[in-house]
Write a protein that holds these residues in place. Structure first.
Motif, PDB file in Angstrom:
ATOM      1  N   TYR A  17       0.805  -1.224   0.000  1.00 17.07           N
ATOM      2  CA  TYR A  17       0.000   0.000   0.000  1.00 17.07           C
ATOM      3  C   TYR A  17       0.841   1.279   0.000  1.00 17.07           C
ATOM      4  CZ  TYR A  17      -3.531  -3.375   1.551  1.00 17.07           C
ATOM      5  OH  TYR A  17      -4.369  -4.453   1.643  1.00 17.07           O
ATOM      6  N   LEU A  18       2.145   1.155   0.032  1.00 13.57           N
ATOM      7  CA  LEU A  18       3.010   2.316   0.211  1.00 13.57           C
ATOM      8  C   LEU A  18       2.853   3.351  -0.900  1.00 13.57           C
ATOM      9  CD1 LEU A  18       5.202   3.802   1.753  1.00 13.57           C
ATOM     10  CD2 LEU A  18       6.905   2.359   0.618  1.00 13.57           C
ATOM     11  N   SER A  19       2.834   2.917  -2.141  1.00 10.41           N
ATOM     12  CA  SER A  19       2.737   3.868  -3.254  1.00 10.41           C
ATOM     13  C   SER A  19       1.451   4.686  -3.180  1.00 10.41           C
ATOM     14  CB  SER A  19       2.807   3.127  -4.590  1.00 10.41           C
ATOM     15  OG  SER A  19       4.088   2.557  -4.791  1.00 10.41           O
ATOM     16  N   SER A  20       0.369   4.033  -2.822  1.00  3.90           N
ATOM     17  CA  SER A  20      -0.907   4.726  -2.697  1.00  3.90           C
ATOM     18  C   SER A  20      -0.846   5.812  -1.636  1.00  3.90           C
ATOM     19  CB  SER A  20      -2.004   3.714  -2.346  1.00  3.90           C
ATOM     20  OG  SER A  20      -3.245   4.351  -2.151  1.00  3.90           O
ATOM     21  N   GLN A  21      -0.183   5.530  -0.523  1.00  4.45           N
ATOM     22  CA  GLN A  21      -0.060   6.531   0.535  1.00  4.45           C
ATOM     23  C   GLN A  21       0.822   7.699   0.103  1.00  4.45           C
ATOM     24  OE1 GLN A  21      -1.156   8.038   2.807  1.00  4.45           O
ATOM     25  NE2 GLN A  21      -0.172   7.862   4.788  1.00  4.45           N
ATOM     26  N   ILE A  22       1.955   7.396  -0.488  1.00  3.00           N
ATOM     27  CA  ILE A  22       2.844   8.474  -0.938  1.00  3.00           C
ATOM     28  C   ILE A  22       2.144   9.334  -1.989  1.00  3.00           C
ATOM     29  CG2 ILE A  22       5.021   9.014  -2.088  1.00  3.00           C
ATOM     30  CD1 ILE A  22       6.209   6.497  -0.851  1.00  3.00           C
ATOM     31  N   ASP A  23       1.424   8.715  -2.895  1.00  2.46           N
ATOM     32  CA  ASP A  23       0.692   9.475  -3.916  1.00  2.46           C
ATOM     33  C   ASP A  23      -0.324  10.416  -3.290  1.00  2.46           C
ATOM     34  OD1 ASP A  23       2.087   8.274  -5.961  1.00  2.46           O
ATOM     35  OD2 ASP A  23       0.551   6.762  -6.372  1.00  2.46           O
ATOM     36  N   SER A  24      -0.965   9.992  -2.221  1.00  2.00           N
ATOM     37  CA  SER A  24      -1.954  10.861  -1.571  1.00  2.00           C
ATOM     38  C   SER A  24      -1.279  12.052  -0.892  1.00  2.00           C
ATOM     39  CB  SER A  24      -2.778  10.057  -0.556  1.00  2.00           C
ATOM     40  OG  SER A  24      -2.056   9.775   0.622  1.00  2.00           O
ATOM     41  N   ILE A  25      -0.049  11.883  -0.458  1.00  2.00           N
ATOM     42  CA  ILE A  25       0.702  13.014   0.107  1.00  2.00           C
ATOM     43  C   ILE A  25       1.118  13.974  -1.002  1.00  2.00           C
ATOM     44  CG2 ILE A  25       2.849  13.642   1.294  1.00  2.00           C
ATOM     45  CD1 ILE A  25       2.581  11.024   2.890  1.00  2.00           C
ATOM     46  N   ILE A  26       1.558  13.432  -2.109  1.00  2.00           N
ATOM     47  CA  ILE A  26       1.950  14.270  -3.244  1.00  2.00           C
ATOM     48  C   ILE A  26       0.788  15.137  -3.727  1.00  2.00           C
ATOM     49  CG2 ILE A  26       2.649  14.176  -5.681  1.00  2.00           C
ATOM     50  CD1 ILE A  26       4.295  11.658  -4.936  1.00  2.00           C
ATOM     51  N   LYS A  27      -0.430  14.639  -3.590  1.00  2.00           N
ATOM     52  CA  LYS A  27      -1.624  15.350  -4.072  1.00  2.00           C
ATOM     53  C   LYS A  27      -2.178  16.366  -3.064  1.00  2.00           C
ATOM     54  CE  LYS A  27      -3.000  11.428  -6.966  1.00  2.00           C
ATOM     55  NZ  LYS A  27      -3.984  10.320  -7.142  1.00  2.00           N
ATOM     56  N   GLN A  28      -1.495  16.596  -1.980  1.00  2.00           N
ATOM     57  CA  GLN A  28      -1.985  17.546  -0.978  1.00  2.00           C
ATOM     58  C   GLN A  28      -2.104  18.956  -1.556  1.00  2.00           C
ATOM     59  OE1 GLN A  28      -2.916  16.966   2.508  1.00  2.00           O
ATOM     60  NE2 GLN A  28      -3.117  15.016   1.407  1.00  2.00           N
ATOM     61  N   THR A 205      -9.590  13.393   8.214  1.00  2.00           N
ATOM     62  CA  THR A 205      -8.588  13.940   7.307  1.00  2.00           C
ATOM     63  C   THR A 205      -7.848  12.843   6.547  1.00  2.00           C
ATOM     64  OG1 THR A 205      -6.884  13.956   9.036  1.00  2.00           O
ATOM     65  CG2 THR A 205      -8.216  15.963   8.766  1.00  2.00           C
ATOM     66  N   LEU A 206      -8.173  11.587   6.842  1.00  2.00           N
ATOM     67  CA  LEU A 206      -7.536  10.489   6.115  1.00  2.00           C
ATOM     68  C   LEU A 206      -8.393   9.246   6.177  1.00  2.00           C
ATOM     69  CD1 LEU A 206      -4.835   8.579   8.082  1.00  2.00           C
ATOM     70  CD2 LEU A 206      -6.091  10.407   9.177  1.00  2.00           C
ATOM     71  N   LEU A 207      -8.082   8.320   5.292  1.00  2.00           N
ATOM     72  CA  LEU A 207      -8.690   6.999   5.282  1.00  2.00           C
ATOM     73  C   LEU A 207      -7.721   6.038   5.966  1.00  2.00           C
ATOM     74  CD1 LEU A 207      -9.974   6.928   1.578  1.00  2.00           C
ATOM     75  CD2 LEU A 207     -11.137   7.825   3.625  1.00  2.00           C
ATOM     76  N   TYR A 208      -8.174   5.466   7.068  1.00  2.00           N
ATOM     77  CA  TYR A 208      -7.351   4.607   7.916  1.00  2.00           C
ATOM     78  C   TYR A 208      -7.579   3.165   7.492  1.00  2.00           C
ATOM     79  CZ  TYR A 208      -5.311   3.025  12.393  1.00  2.00           C
ATOM     80  OH  TYR A 208      -4.528   2.450  13.376  1.00  2.00           O
ATOM     81  N   ARG A 209      -6.671   2.680   6.656  1.00  2.00           N
ATOM     82  CA  ARG A 209      -6.869   1.387   6.016  1.00  2.00           C
ATOM     83  C   ARG A 209      -6.656   0.229   7.004  1.00  2.00           C
ATOM     84  NH1 ARG A 209      -5.853   0.236   0.296  1.00  2.00           N
ATOM     85  NH2 ARG A 209      -4.443   2.020   0.222  1.00  2.00           N
ATOM     86  N   GLN A 210      -7.648  -0.666   7.050  1.00  2.00           N
ATOM     87  CA  GLN A 210      -7.545  -1.841   7.897  1.00  2.00           C
ATOM     88  C   GLN A 210      -7.337  -3.084   7.044  1.00  2.00           C
ATOM     89  OE1 GLN A 210      -7.800  -1.626  11.659  1.00  2.00           O
ATOM     90  NE2 GLN A 210      -6.947   0.102  10.555  1.00  2.00           N
ATOM     91  N   HIS A 211      -6.347  -3.875   7.440  1.00  2.00           N
ATOM     92  CA  HIS A 211      -6.066  -5.128   6.745  1.00  2.00           C
ATOM     93  C   HIS A 211      -5.535  -6.112   7.775  1.00  2.00           C
ATOM     94  CE1 HIS A 211      -1.858  -3.676   6.725  1.00  2.00           C
ATOM     95  NE2 HIS A 211      -2.382  -2.523   6.379  1.00  2.00           N
TER      96      HIS A 211
END
Length: 317
Positions: A17-28, A205-211
């Motif tokens: 899931y790392l890329s998805s998280q970094i991408d969401s930071i880039i889109k701030q 302010t974020l989606l807290y992903r559960q897995h």
């Protein structure tokens, strides 16, 4: 946009899931940020992903590229906080998704307060499944701001917070025994509640992903979780000892600055390892009752103090 924000991320085997998280930071929407990623010894493809992003973006740094060491989540985040410099600091998990205005909303919440006051912003978050389908809100208004409640429990989730430089500096990280810190976000909230100010954003302010690896974190106050906890006394004993270890460290570091009821509470509970007995603990509960998120938590904690306090004898003295 002139205030610099250091976003601190600790990773461990987070390639999925790392890329998805970094991408969401880039889109701030707020752009003056720098992402520092410290890997805590991953054995999957996490480090390759970090390197790819750091090669592509000048505001993303692979913090420990040449110094891989597994320290655990608390020491990993606290090293990042100690060794980076910015006006504000935020903490990021490796598997969530930040909503586009997360940084902007946090800055707006904090910017009108005195910069010399230790400040901590935290927010609600939306719990989602592995595919980002919504499940529920995390806190559901179950929050507090006073020091005594933070002595026994935490409602500040690290991946939601922003702190200012004043709070970071007053933590004196280089003088702290980090082995006594239960969680870095709890430690930060404990200090802010005692000597600074906590500010709350009531919407997510974020989606807290559960897995499969982190589902326990979102269930901390659900009825099912409370039942499981009540049936697992050994884990509860260890949790109680960890709380007292952290309170001990806080008293060692900052106790002389406390006064009144806050000072009385922390002195009484950090003396438990050398004074613990049924009668001492009973009198302690009567005079300074534990204050947790709910009555059931208070009762469970009191029960542990009275009937399962042997583990306290191994605590700090």
């Amino acid at each position: 946009m002139d205030k610099a924000v250091a976003i601190l991320m600790s990773t461990f085997n987070g390639e999925k899931y790392l890329s998805s998280q970094i991408d969401s930071i880039i889109k701030q929407t707020y752009k003056n940020w720098h992402l520092y990623i410290r890997d805590d010894g991953s054995s999957d493809g996490t480090r390759d992903i970090i390197q790819q992003y750091s090669n592509k973006y000048s505001n993303i740094t692979f913090f420990n590229k040449n110094n891989m060491e597994n320290k655990g989540v608390v020491k990993s985040f606290m090293e990042l906080l100690e060794k980076t410099d910015a006006d504000y600091y935020m903490f990021s998990d490796q598997d969530d998704v930040w909503l586009p205005k997360k940084v902007e909303l946090s800055i707006n919440k904090i910017q009108n307060d005195n910069v010399d006051t230790p400040l901590c912003v935290f927010s609600e978050l939306k719990v989602v499944d592995a595919n980002l389908n919504p499940i529920r809100l995390m806190n559901n208004k179950n929050i507090w701001f006073d020091f005594i409640h933070f002595m026994f429990g935490n409602c500040v989730t690290g991946c939601t917070i922003l702190i200012n430089r004043s709070l970071k500096e007053k933590l004196q990280i280089n003088k702290t025994n980090l082995s006594n810190i239960y969680m870095h976000d709890w430690w930060i909230a404990l200090y802010a509640s005692a000597f600074g100010k906590l500010l709350y954003i009531k919407h997510p302010t974020l989606l807290y992903r559960q897995h499969s690896s982190n589902v326990e974190g979102s269930q901390r106050n659900t009825p099912l979780h409370l039942i499981k906890r009540s049936l697992n006394i050994k884990n509860e004993e260890q949790g109680m000892l960890s709380i007292f270890n952290m309170d001990y460290e806080f008293n060692r570091m900052f106790g002389k600055k406390l006064s009144g009821i806050n000072k009385n509470y922390i002195d009484s509970y950090t003396n438990l390892p050398k004074n613990s007995s049924f009668l001492y603990n009973l009198n302690l509960i009567k005079k300074y009752p534990p204050k947790r998120a709910h009555l059931k938590g208070d009762i469970l904690f009191s029960y542990l103090l009275l009937f399962h306090s042997r583990s306290l004898l191994s605590g700090n003295k």
